[in-house]
Scaffold this motif. Structure first.
Motif, PDB file in Angstrom:
ATOM      1  N   SER A  41      41.165  38.618  32.235  1.00 49.01           N
ATOM      2  CA  SER A  41      41.938  37.417  32.534  1.00 49.01           C
ATOM      3  C   SER A  41      41.035  36.188  32.557  1.00 49.01           C
ATOM      4  N   ASN A  42      39.741  36.396  32.765  1.00 52.87           N
ATOM      5  CA  ASN A  42      38.758  35.316  32.636  1.00 52.87           C
ATOM      6  C   ASN A  42      38.294  35.267  31.185  1.00 52.87           C
ATOM      7  N   ARG A 117      27.502  27.995  46.551  1.00 52.18           N
ATOM      8  CA  ARG A 117      28.251  28.102  45.307  1.00 52.18           C
ATOM      9  C   ARG A 117      27.688  29.256  44.470  1.00 52.18           C
ATOM     10  N   LEU A 118      28.579  30.131  44.015  1.00 51.22           N
ATOM     11  CA  LEU A 118      28.188  31.295  43.220  1.00 51.22           C
ATOM     12  C   LEU A 118      28.721  31.186  41.800  1.00 51.22           C
ATOM     13  N   GLU A 119      27.980  31.784  40.861  1.00 49.26           N
ATOM     14  CA  GLU A 119      28.466  31.925  39.499  1.00 49.26           C
ATOM     15  C   GLU A 119      29.250  33.231  39.378  1.00 49.26           C
ATOM     16  N   ASN A 120      30.014  33.360  38.301  1.00 48.45           N
ATOM     17  CA  ASN A 120      30.802  34.561  38.082  1.00 48.45           C
ATOM     18  C   ASN A 120      29.911  35.802  37.971  1.00 48.45           C
ATOM     19  N   VAL A 121      30.387  36.893  38.509  1.00 54.60           N
ATOM     20  CA  VAL A 121      29.721  38.193  38.373  1.00 54.60           C
ATOM     21  C   VAL A 121      30.738  39.180  37.817  1.00 54.60           C
ATOM     22  N   TYR A 122      30.366  39.816  36.704  1.00 57.04           N
ATOM     23  CA  TYR A 122      31.222  40.814  36.065  1.00 57.04           C
ATOM     24  C   TYR A 122      30.493  42.157  36.063  1.00 57.04           C
ATOM     25  N   THR A 123      31.188  43.192  36.484  1.00 57.46           N
ATOM     26  CA  THR A 123      30.685  44.552  36.328  1.00 57.46           C
ATOM     27  C   THR A 123      31.582  45.261  35.323  1.00 57.46           C
ATOM     28  N   LYS A 146      40.080  42.655  40.911  1.00 58.20           N
ATOM     29  CA  LYS A 146      39.638  41.428  41.577  1.00 58.20           C
ATOM     30  C   LYS A 146      40.034  41.479  43.054  1.00 58.20           C
ATOM     31  N   LEU A 147      39.490  40.563  43.845  1.00 61.89           N
ATOM     32  CA  LEU A 147      39.906  40.436  45.234  1.00 61.89           C
ATOM     33  C   LEU A 147      41.256  39.721  45.269  1.00 61.89           C
ATOM     34  N   LYS A 148      42.277  40.397  45.827  1.00 61.67           N
ATOM     35  CA  LYS A 148      43.621  39.824  45.857  1.00 61.67           C
ATOM     36  C   LYS A 148      44.201  39.823  47.263  1.00 61.67           C
ATOM     37  N   ASP A 149      45.118  38.924  47.504  1.00 63.40           N
ATOM     38  CA  ASP A 149      45.875  38.888  48.749  1.00 63.40           C
ATOM     39  C   ASP A 149      46.945  39.983  48.671  1.00 63.40           C
ATOM     40  N   PHE A 156      42.598  36.024  45.255  1.00 66.27           N
ATOM     41  CA  PHE A 156      41.954  35.277  46.339  1.00 66.27           C
ATOM     42  C   PHE A 156      40.607  34.724  45.897  1.00 66.27           C
ATOM     43  N   TYR A 157      39.878  35.508  45.082  1.00 64.70           N
ATOM     44  CA  TYR A 157      38.551  35.083  44.618  1.00 64.70           C
ATOM     45  C   TYR A 157      38.394  35.493  43.165  1.00 64.70           C
ATOM     46  N   ASN A 158      38.177  34.520  42.299  1.00 63.73           N
ATOM     47  CA  ASN A 158      38.218  34.766  40.862  1.00 63.73           C
ATOM     48  C   ASN A 158      36.843  34.934  40.228  1.00 63.73           C
TER      49      ASN A 158
END
Length: 291
Positions: A41-42, A117-123, A146-149, A156-158
Motif C-alpha cells: 500500500s506504500n 522522526r523516523l524513516e520507513n522500515v520495511y521487513t 501494519k499497526l492498526k486501530d 495507526f502508524y504507516n
C-alpha cells in the motif's frame, strides 16, 4: 536432494543463491526491481538503494545479535530488511518483529538532539512455508501487516510495514504471469527447476537474473560455496524430517531435543556465537559446550 550436475540455475532458497541475486552491488538492479514489484500500500518507486551492514549487535555487552540476509536503504532514508526463511520456526513472528527494531533504533543520532522522526522500515519475508493452523486462506499468499486501530481498522502508524510471501501457495503457470510481481514470484518458486528462460520472462531484468543464476559460469570457488549452501539447505530439511519421524515414534519432545542438538552442533561447527545457538535451539550454553 537435487543433483547439482543436472541443475542449470541456482536455488534462490539457499543462502548463497538468495544473496547472489539480491545481496551484491553488481545485482542491485535486481533487488530494486523485486522491491518495486511488491504489492504494498506504500508505493515503493525505488530508484536506488545503498547496502547497509547486515550484522547488528545490541547496544550493550551480551546483547543479542541480528544478521539479515539483505539490508539496504533507499535514497529517502527508508530501510528494507529482506529475509529468506527456509522453514517454519516456533517464534518466527517474534523474531521478525525483533529484527525490525534494529532498523528503527539505529536511526537515532548519537550525541545529538533529535525530534524522534523516523524513516520507513520495511521487513520483507520470503517464506518457504505456510503459516500454521490455516491462519490465512489457501488462495492468499501475500500479507501486508501494519499497526492498526482494532476498533475502526485505520492504519495507526504507516512507517512500519511487514510483507510476508507464502511461496508454497504461489502456483501460477507461465501462461498466467501478468504483473512483474507474478514474474518475480515465478522465478523465486521455480528457478532451480528450469532448464531455460521462459518466454514470459523476456524483460531485461530477468535476462540478467538468468545470467547471474547460471551455475556453469561460476568460478570453482563459487561453485564450491554454492554446493556447500545447497548441502546445508537439504541437511536442514533432512534433520527436521528425521526429528518429526522420531517425534511421532518416541514422543514429540524427544524428537525436538534431537533436532535441536543436531542443529546446534552444525551451527557450532560453522562458528555461530553460543548465545545465538542457544536462542535458536533452546539449548543451554552448558549443553552446547558438550557438543
Amino acid at each position: 536432494m537435487a543433483d547439482l550436475s543436472t541443475e542449470r540455475y541456482i536455488n534462490p532458497y539457499t543462502d548463497f543463491g538468495f544473496k547472489k541475486l539480491f545481496g551484491t552491488e553488481m545485482n542491485k538492479d535486481l533487488l530494486i526491481s523485486f522491491l518495486n514489484a511488491l504489492p504494498s500500500s506504500n508505493k515503493m518507486e525505488i530508484e536506488d538503494v545503498q547496502y547497509l551492514n547486515s550484522e547488528h549487535l545490541g547496544d550493550g555487552y551480551g546483547d543479542r545479535r541480528a544478521v539479515f540476509d539483505v539490508y539496504c536503504q533507499r535514497t529517502d532514508g527508508g530501510r528494507f530488511i529482506v529475509e529468506m526463511q527456509k522453514a517454519e520456526q516456533e517464534y518466527f513472528k517474534d523474531r521478525s518483529i525483533y529484527y525490525s527494531t534494529f532498523a528503527i533504533r539505529e536511526q537515532a543520532p548519537k550525541g545529538q538532539k533529535w525530534d524522534y522522526r523516523l524513516e520507513n522500515v520495511y521487513t520483507v519475508g520470503v517464506l518457504n512455508f505456510k503459516f500454521p493452523d490455516g491462519e490465512y486462506p489457501a488462495d492468499k499468499f501475500v500479507h501486508e501487516i501494519k499497526l492498526k486501530d482494532v476498533e475502526d481498522n485505520h492504519v495507526f502508524y504507516n512507517k512500519l510495514t511487514f510483507l510476508y510471501l507464502e511461496m508454497p501457495k504461489f502456483n501460477k503457470r507461465e501462461d498466467e504471469l501478468v504483473t512483474m510481481f507474478d514474474k518475480w514470484m515465478y522465478v523465486l518458486r521455480n528457478l532451480s527447476r528450469l532448464l531455460e528462460r521462459p518466454k514470459a520472462l523476456q524483460d531485461r531484468v530477468f535476462q540478467k537474473v538468468f545470467e547471474q543464476a547460471e551455475i556453469a559460469q561460476y568460478s570453482l570457488e563459487e561453485r564450491r560455496e554454492y554446493e556447500s549452501s545447497v548441502k546445508n539447505y537439504w541437511d536442514y530439511f533432512s534433520t527436521v524430517s528425521t526429528a518429526e519421524k522420531k517425534g511421532r515414534a518416541e514422543g514429540r519432545a524427544e524428537g525436538e531435543v534431537i533436532a535441536n542438538r543436531k542443529n546446534a552442533s552444525r551451527m557450532k561447527a560453522k562458528g555461530y556465537a553460543i548465545e545465538d545457538i542457544a536462542e535458536i535451539t533452546g539449548l543451554t550454553a552448558e549443553e552446547i559446550a558438550t557438543l
